[in-house]
Design an enzyme around this catalytic site. Structure first.
Site, short mmCIF file in Angstrom:
data_model
loop_
_atom_site.label_atom_id
_atom_site.label_comp_id
_atom_site.label_asym_id
_atom_site.label_seq_id
_atom_site.Cartn_x
_atom_site.Cartn_y
_atom_site.Cartn_z
N ARG A 61 0.85 -1.19 0.00
CA ARG A 61 0.00 0.00 0.00
C ARG A 61 0.88 1.24 0.00
NH1 ARG A 61 -5.05 -1.77 2.17
NH2 ARG A 61 -5.32 -3.89 1.37
N ARG A 75 -0.23 1.75 10.10
CA ARG A 75 -0.35 1.92 8.65
C ARG A 75 1.04 1.76 8.04
NH1 ARG A 75 -4.35 3.58 5.67
NH2 ARG A 75 -5.47 4.54 7.41
N GLU A 147 -9.57 0.04 12.90
CA GLU A 147 -10.08 -0.97 11.97
C GLU A 147 -9.12 -2.15 11.88
OE1 GLU A 147 -10.83 -1.63 7.19
OE2 GLU A 147 -10.77 0.42 7.97
N SER A 150 -12.66 -5.80 7.47
CA SER A 150 -13.84 -5.30 6.77
C SER A 150 -14.33 -6.39 5.83
CB SER A 150 -13.52 -4.02 5.97
OG SER A 150 -12.61 -4.31 4.93
N ARG A 189 -2.05 -4.87 12.37
CA ARG A 189 -3.07 -4.33 13.27
C ARG A 189 -3.58 -5.38 14.24
NH1 ARG A 189 -6.59 -0.08 9.55
NH2 ARG A 189 -4.79 1.01 8.67
#
Length: 245
Positions: A61, A75, A147, A150, A189
């Site tokens: 990412r 992140r 988060e 998802s 995470r």
């Protein structure tokens, strides 16, 4: 290799140098694309649906963040993730999305995490998603819900582009299938949530019962004794100075 920031109009991906790699290539941000591409141009009979797949991959990412809450490994540009993917008929995707959500909530609850699930509003959805759930875990060190997973119902957005179809029962007509995806586990995470939730006052970390069989029966992780660093003079530098003299 180059990438663009989320504040630009360009895609948030790592793009490989066209001169070195002779073509337009980029690094994949999720295994979802590989799984969807694997099913491209396939036709399924409705009796063989839903088709559930999972894959573990390295994810890349290019997005960045300057906020204090997203410091550290929250992140990152490269990480490992287990991705779930499914193909089903147009009448079953809503039910399958709930199955994905329940599986994710059950998995994270078994790890002793404190969760909240968000049914995302339309303005928070990406182009492919018809409906999306975000699952957040409480991260004590940051004092926020972050988060960790998802899941999305993309209906026929992807299948129309990839030509993924299914044949109905008792009919020769073909319809575009519905696709779904969800994060089973994003390692960085997950580590944050686990370590911050289960850390004790003495610095040790209690291992959730569900993970103990994979940790050779350990119940806690203790603080490791890190040897003190000892600085020594470089012989190479000393020899270099002698030669200069």
């Amino acid at each position: 290799m180059r990438f663009s920031n989320r504040n630009t109009n360009c895609m948030i991906v790592y793009t490989l140098d066209e001169h070195l790699y002779k073509g337009e290539y980029c690094l994949s941000g999720t295994a979802e694309m590989a799984l969807a591409g694997y099913l491209m141009n396939q036709v399924f009979h409705v009796t063989n649906l839903p088709l559930r797949l999972a894959a573990v991959s390295r994810c890349y990412r290019a997005e960045t963040s300057g906020t204090l809450e997203e410091r550290g490994i929250y992140r990152v540009h490269q990480f490992t993730k287990v991705e779930m993917f499914a193909v089903t008929d147009c009448d079953s995707s809503a039910m399958l999305l709930e199955e994905f959500r329940e599986l994710q909530e059950e998995t994270f609850a078994m790890l002793g995490l404190h969760l909240q699930t968000l049914d995302m509003p339309p303005h928070e959805l990406g182009a492919p998603a018809f409906r999306k759930y975000d699952i957040e875990a409480w991260m004590p060190g940051r004092q926020i819900f972050g988060e960790v997973s998802s899941c999305s119902d993309c209906t026929d957005y992807q299948s129309r582009r990839l030509n993924i179809k299914y044949q109905q029962r008792g009919s020769d007509s073909l319809l575009h299938a519905h696709t779904l995806n969800g994060t089973a586990c994003a390692i960085p995470r997950m580590l944050i949530a686990l370590l911050e939730t289960h850390q004790q006052a003495d610095g040790t970390v209690t291992i959730p019962e569900a993970l103990q069989p994979y940790m050779k029966g350990k119940v806690t992780i203790g603080c490791q004794n890190i040897p003190k660093m000892k600085f020594v003079k470089s012989k190479h530098k000393e020899q270099k100075h002698k030669n200069c003299d």
